[in-house]
Design a protein around this motif. Structure first.
Motif, PDB file in Angstrom:
ATOM      1  N   LEU A 201     -39.158  30.827  -6.003  1.00 23.08           N
ATOM      2  CA  LEU A 201     -37.946  31.630  -5.850  1.00 23.08           C
ATOM      3  C   LEU A 201     -37.085  30.972  -4.790  1.00 23.08           C
ATOM      4  O   LEU A 201     -37.532  30.740  -3.657  1.00 23.08           O
ATOM      5  CB  LEU A 201     -38.291  33.062  -5.437  1.00 23.08           C
ATOM      6  N   ILE A 202     -35.860  30.651  -5.147  1.00 24.96           N
ATOM      7  CA  ILE A 202     -34.914  30.068  -4.188  1.00 24.96           C
ATOM      8  C   ILE A 202     -33.885  31.143  -3.862  1.00 24.96           C
ATOM      9  O   ILE A 202     -33.164  31.621  -4.744  1.00 24.96           O
ATOM     10  CB  ILE A 202     -34.232  28.823  -4.769  1.00 24.96           C
ATOM     11  N   ILE A 203     -33.838  31.557  -2.610  1.00 24.27           N
ATOM     12  CA  ILE A 203     -32.898  32.581  -2.160  1.00 24.27           C
ATOM     13  C   ILE A 203     -31.743  31.871  -1.459  1.00 24.27           C
ATOM     14  O   ILE A 203     -31.942  31.191  -0.460  1.00 24.27           O
ATOM     15  CB  ILE A 203     -33.566  33.579  -1.202  1.00 24.27           C
ATOM     16  N   ALA A 204     -30.548  32.029  -2.007  1.00 24.95           N
ATOM     17  CA  ALA A 204     -29.403  31.271  -1.502  1.00 24.95           C
ATOM     18  C   ALA A 204     -28.206  32.193  -1.293  1.00 24.95           C
ATOM     19  O   ALA A 204     -28.174  33.334  -1.765  1.00 24.95           O
ATOM     20  CB  ALA A 204     -29.036  30.149  -2.472  1.00 24.95           C
ATOM     21  N   GLY A 205     -27.215  31.675  -0.589  1.00 30.12           N
ATOM     22  CA  GLY A 205     -25.991  32.426  -0.356  1.00 30.12           C
ATOM     23  C   GLY A 205     -25.293  31.964   0.911  1.00 30.12           C
ATOM     24  O   GLY A 205     -25.848  31.196   1.695  1.00 30.12           O
ATOM     25  N   PRO A 206     -24.073  32.433   1.135  1.00 28.10           N
ATOM     26  CA  PRO A 206     -23.290  31.960   2.273  1.00 28.10           C
ATOM     27  C   PRO A 206     -23.500  32.759   3.559  1.00 28.10           C
ATOM     28  O   PRO A 206     -23.118  32.303   4.636  1.00 28.10           O
ATOM     29  CB  PRO A 206     -21.844  32.144   1.783  1.00 28.10           C
ATOM     30  N   LEU A 245     -28.262  23.910  -7.844  1.00 30.07           N
ATOM     31  CA  LEU A 245     -28.699  22.929  -8.840  1.00 30.07           C
ATOM     32  C   LEU A 245     -28.230  21.524  -8.472  1.00 30.07           C
ATOM     33  O   LEU A 245     -28.969  20.548  -8.622  1.00 30.07           O
ATOM     34  CB  LEU A 245     -28.173  23.318 -10.216  1.00 30.07           C
ATOM     35  N   ARG A 246     -26.999  21.413  -7.986  1.00 27.14           N
ATOM     36  CA  ARG A 246     -26.474  20.085  -7.612  1.00 27.14           C
ATOM     37  C   ARG A 246     -27.254  19.479  -6.459  1.00 27.14           C
ATOM     38  O   ARG A 246     -27.394  18.257  -6.368  1.00 27.14           O
ATOM     39  CB  ARG A 246     -24.986  20.192  -7.237  1.00 27.14           C
ATOM     40  N   LYS A 247     -27.751  20.315  -5.580  1.00 26.45           N
ATOM     41  CA  LYS A 247     -28.513  19.812  -4.427  1.00 26.45           C
ATOM     42  C   LYS A 247     -29.902  19.298  -4.814  1.00 26.45           C
ATOM     43  O   LYS A 247     -30.566  18.644  -4.012  1.00 26.45           O
ATOM     44  CB  LYS A 247     -28.663  20.922  -3.382  1.00 26.45           C
ATOM     45  N   GLY A 248     -30.365  19.642  -6.029  1.00 26.22           N
ATOM     46  CA  GLY A 248     -31.689  19.197  -6.462  1.00 26.22           C
ATOM     47  C   GLY A 248     -32.831  19.986  -5.854  1.00 26.22           C
ATOM     48  O   GLY A 248     -33.976  19.538  -5.848  1.00 26.22           O
ATOM     49  N   THR A 249     -32.533  21.203  -5.338  1.00 29.59           N
ATOM     50  CA  THR A 249     -33.558  22.008  -4.676  1.00 29.59           C
ATOM     51  C   THR A 249     -34.683  22.396  -5.620  1.00 29.59           C
ATOM     52  O   THR A 249     -35.861  22.409  -5.239  1.00 29.59           O
ATOM     53  CB  THR A 249     -32.920  23.280  -4.078  1.00 29.59           C
ATOM     54  N   VAL A 250     -34.358  22.723  -6.877  1.00 29.63           N
ATOM     55  CA  VAL A 250     -35.380  23.149  -7.840  1.00 29.63           C
ATOM     56  C   VAL A 250     -36.399  22.037  -8.064  1.00 29.63           C
ATOM     57  O   VAL A 250     -37.620  22.261  -8.016  1.00 29.63           O
ATOM     58  CB  VAL A 250     -34.731  23.559  -9.176  1.00 29.63           C
ATOM     59  N   GLU A 251     -35.906  20.815  -8.309  1.00 25.18           N
ATOM     60  CA  GLU A 251     -36.807  19.687  -8.551  1.00 25.18           C
ATOM     61  C   GLU A 251     -37.686  19.411  -7.338  1.00 25.18           C
ATOM     62  O   GLU A 251     -38.882  19.166  -7.448  1.00 25.18           O
ATOM     63  CB  GLU A 251     -36.008  18.432  -8.903  1.00 25.18           C
ATOM     64  N   LYS A 252     -37.067  19.480  -6.161  1.00 25.74           N
ATOM     65  CA  LYS A 252     -37.810  19.190  -4.926  1.00 25.74           C
ATOM     66  C   LYS A 252     -38.931  20.207  -4.721  1.00 25.74           C
ATOM     67  O   LYS A 252     -40.078  19.842  -4.443  1.00 25.74           O
ATOM     68  CB  LYS A 252     -36.859  19.213  -3.735  1.00 25.74           C
ATOM     69  N   VAL A 253     -38.614  21.502  -4.876  1.00 27.50           N
ATOM     70  CA  VAL A 253     -39.607  22.544  -4.642  1.00 27.50           C
ATOM     71  C   VAL A 253     -40.701  22.499  -5.702  1.00 27.50           C
ATOM     72  O   VAL A 253     -41.888  22.649  -5.383  1.00 27.50           O
ATOM     73  CB  VAL A 253     -38.934  23.932  -4.610  1.00 27.50           C
ATOM     74  N   ARG A 258     -46.450  21.327  -6.980  1.00 33.29           N
ATOM     75  CA  ARG A 258     -47.490  20.590  -7.694  1.00 33.29           C
ATOM     76  C   ARG A 258     -48.353  19.799  -6.714  1.00 33.29           C
ATOM     77  O   ARG A 258     -49.587  19.798  -6.812  1.00 33.29           O
ATOM     78  CB  ARG A 258     -46.856  19.645  -8.722  1.00 33.29           C
ATOM     79  N   ILE A 259     -47.701  19.131  -5.772  1.00 32.75           N
ATOM     80  CA  ILE A 259     -48.432  18.334  -4.783  1.00 32.75           C
ATOM     81  C   ILE A 259     -49.328  19.226  -3.937  1.00 32.75           C
ATOM     82  O   ILE A 259     -50.484  18.893  -3.651  1.00 32.75           O
ATOM     83  CB  ILE A 259     -47.434  17.540  -3.899  1.00 32.75           C
ATOM     84  N   ALA A 260     -48.804  20.392  -3.526  1.00 37.98           N
ATOM     85  CA  ALA A 260     -49.588  21.314  -2.697  1.00 37.98           C
ATOM     86  C   ALA A 260     -50.839  21.768  -3.439  1.00 37.98           C
ATOM     87  O   ALA A 260     -51.929  21.880  -2.849  1.00 37.98           O
ATOM     88  CB  ALA A 260     -48.737  22.510  -2.299  1.00 37.98           C
ATOM     89  N   SER A 261     -50.701  22.047  -4.742  1.00 38.20           N
ATOM     90  CA  SER A 261     -51.851  22.468  -5.545  1.00 38.20           C
ATOM     91  C   SER A 261     -52.899  21.358  -5.621  1.00 38.20           C
ATOM     92  O   SER A 261     -54.104  21.617  -5.502  1.00 38.20           O
ATOM     93  CB  SER A 261     -51.380  22.850  -6.946  1.00 38.20           C
ATOM     94  N   GLU A 262     -52.455  20.121  -5.815  1.00 37.12           N
ATOM     95  CA  GLU A 262     -53.382  19.000  -5.884  1.00 37.12           C
ATOM     96  C   GLU A 262     -54.108  18.804  -4.560  1.00 37.12           C
ATOM     97  O   GLU A 262     -55.327  18.566  -4.529  1.00 37.12           O
ATOM     98  CB  GLU A 262     -52.628  17.729  -6.275  1.00 37.12           C
ATOM     99  N   ILE A 263     -53.368  18.910  -3.454  1.00 33.33           N
ATOM    100  CA  ILE A 263     -53.980  18.726  -2.130  1.00 33.33           C
ATOM    101  C   ILE A 263     -55.002  19.828  -1.852  1.00 33.33           C
ATOM    102  O   ILE A 263     -56.067  19.576  -1.277  1.00 33.33           O
ATOM    103  CB  ILE A 263     -52.890  18.687  -1.039  1.00 33.33           C
ATOM    104  N   ARG A 264     -54.705  21.067  -2.293  1.00 28.99           N
ATOM    105  CA  ARG A 264     -55.673  22.157  -2.111  1.00 28.99           C
ATOM    106  C   ARG A 264     -56.979  21.851  -2.833  1.00 28.99           C
ATOM    107  O   ARG A 264     -58.070  22.120  -2.314  1.00 28.99           O
ATOM    108  CB  ARG A 264     -55.092  23.475  -2.626  1.00 28.99           C
ATOM    109  N   ASN A 265     -56.886  21.298  -4.040  1.00 30.37           N
ATOM    110  CA  ASN A 265     -58.104  20.969  -4.791  1.00 30.37           C
ATOM    111  C   ASN A 265     -58.906  19.874  -4.103  1.00 30.37           C
ATOM    112  O   ASN A 265     -60.139  19.933  -4.069  1.00 30.37           O
ATOM    113  CB  ASN A 265     -57.732  20.545  -6.214  1.00 30.37           C
TER     114      ASN A 265
END
Length: 353
Positions: A201-206, A245-253, A258-265
């Motif tokens: 969940l990305i919470i955004a606003g001004p 979307l332009r900032k690429g936040t969705v892709e980054k998060v 995914r990385i966090a899940s792999e590291i937990r395993n």
């Protein structure tokens, strides 16, 4: 990931990568010796003999096919590049047999031809396609007492809202204003919750409402609040969603999750190794022996190992016996820790004598 064409007889699959995770999957699906074809842009020099010193050539775009020799995926820049010998292309523009680096780009069709597609490689491709149909994230943009939702799927954005709070100015009694704000936040939470077990969940606003709503989630719905990240935008509404979307936040998060899940395993494996070493195995020979005995409950495999070693059959055995196979990227610390254990490790369902 979208599949455009699948020609089993000739070993050809044409697809469109849509996210950075798709590029990561492709970096382990594409192998040395594959014929990779896509549109590319190359600067063509003047060979007429009349070239002047300042002439840097002309950029031309055309379809090119290379026989892959090596592949590089840079996780931080999100670039996937394949280098190899040109086998297909306009001979008046590029000499066949010369080397070329082809960049695999998002939302651009890519054609892969293999001598044979292994079952595990096809499964990985199918999982990437399946993931494209799931909700990747929800962008919530709050401006004053109006909230808009952007449901992010790989095929596009589904808009919901606006959700209004009708919260009056600060001159109203603080108790009444606070009650209306809590009701506004409750309506937003209900709208989010109907999408089930959300990953991001990305919470955004001004303004300050985004942080205030996140505090509300952490108090009242911590299971959602822990999945949220806060992003600043200059405006609300659909324009604010586009800005995120332009900032690429969705892709980054998504990539970070995914990385966090792999590291937990990997950490779970290391903890078991320290606390009860007989409950895990690592190293190629030891792991294969445990797989053959049906003892592996969870198998951790470094992505490089799948393509380097002939172990795909063993991955199938683990799954056929009810076990779980987890691919671990070599691009983060968890992957490097697994590599130090030989790139293969298993958590056992019973100890071996």
């Amino acid at each position: 990931m979208r599949i455009l064409e699948e020609d089993e007889k000739n070993g050809v699959i044409e697809l469109v990568p849509e996210t950075l995770d798709d590029l990561w999957h492709l970096s382990h699906i594409i192998e040395e010796g594959d014929l990779l074809s896509a549109r590319t842009t190359r600067r063509i020099q003047d060979t007429s003999g009349e070239k002047i010193r300042s002439d840097r050539g002309v950029k031309k775009t055309f379809y090119l096919g290379i026989r892959v020799e090596n592949l590089n995926f840079h996780v931080y820049t999100g670039r996937l590049r394949a280098t190899g010998i040109i086998e297909r292309g306009p001979e008046d523009l590029v000499p066949l047999g010369s080397h070329h680096t082809l960049e695999v780009k998002l939302n651009t069709p890519l054609r892969i031809k293999k001598d044979s597609w292994s079952r595990w490689t096809l499964r990985r491709l199918q999982e990437a396609v399946k993931a494209s149909k799931e909700i990747r994230a929800i962008i919530l943009v709050i401006e004053d007492d109006v909230a808009d939702l952007g449901i992010i799927r790989q095929y596009g954005v589904e808009y919901q809202g606006p959700i209004t709070g009708n919260i009056p100015g600060k001159r109203m009694q603080q108790r009444d204003r606070g009650k209306l704000k809590q009701e506004f936040y409750r309506k937003i939470t209900e709208a989010i919750s109907k999408y089930g077990d959300l990953e991001t969940l990305i919470i955004a606003g001004p303004g300050f409402y985004k942080s205030d709503f996140h505090e509300y989630l952490m108090d009242m719905h911590p299971e959602i609040g822990r999945k949220a990240v806060i992003e600043n935008t200059g405006t609300g509404g659909r324009s604010g969603i586009y800005e995120v979307l332009r900032k690429g936040t969705v892709e980054k998060v998504s990539s970070e999750n995914r990385i966090a899940s792999e590291i937990r395993n990997v950490n779970t494996l290391l903890e078991r190794l320290a606390r009860d070493p007989d409950s895990v195995v690592y190293g190629r020979d030891e792991v294969i022996n445990a797989i053959n005995m049906g003892a592996v409950e969870k198998l951790l495999v470094l992505d490089r190992v799948v393509s380097r070693e002939d172990i795909e059959g063993y991955l199938d055995i683990v799954e056929s016996m009810g076990g779980t196979v987890i691919l671990i990227s070599s691009e983060h610390e968890g992957g490097r820790q697994l590599e130090a254990l030989g790139g293969l490790a298993g958590i056992l369902r019973f100890k071996l004598s």
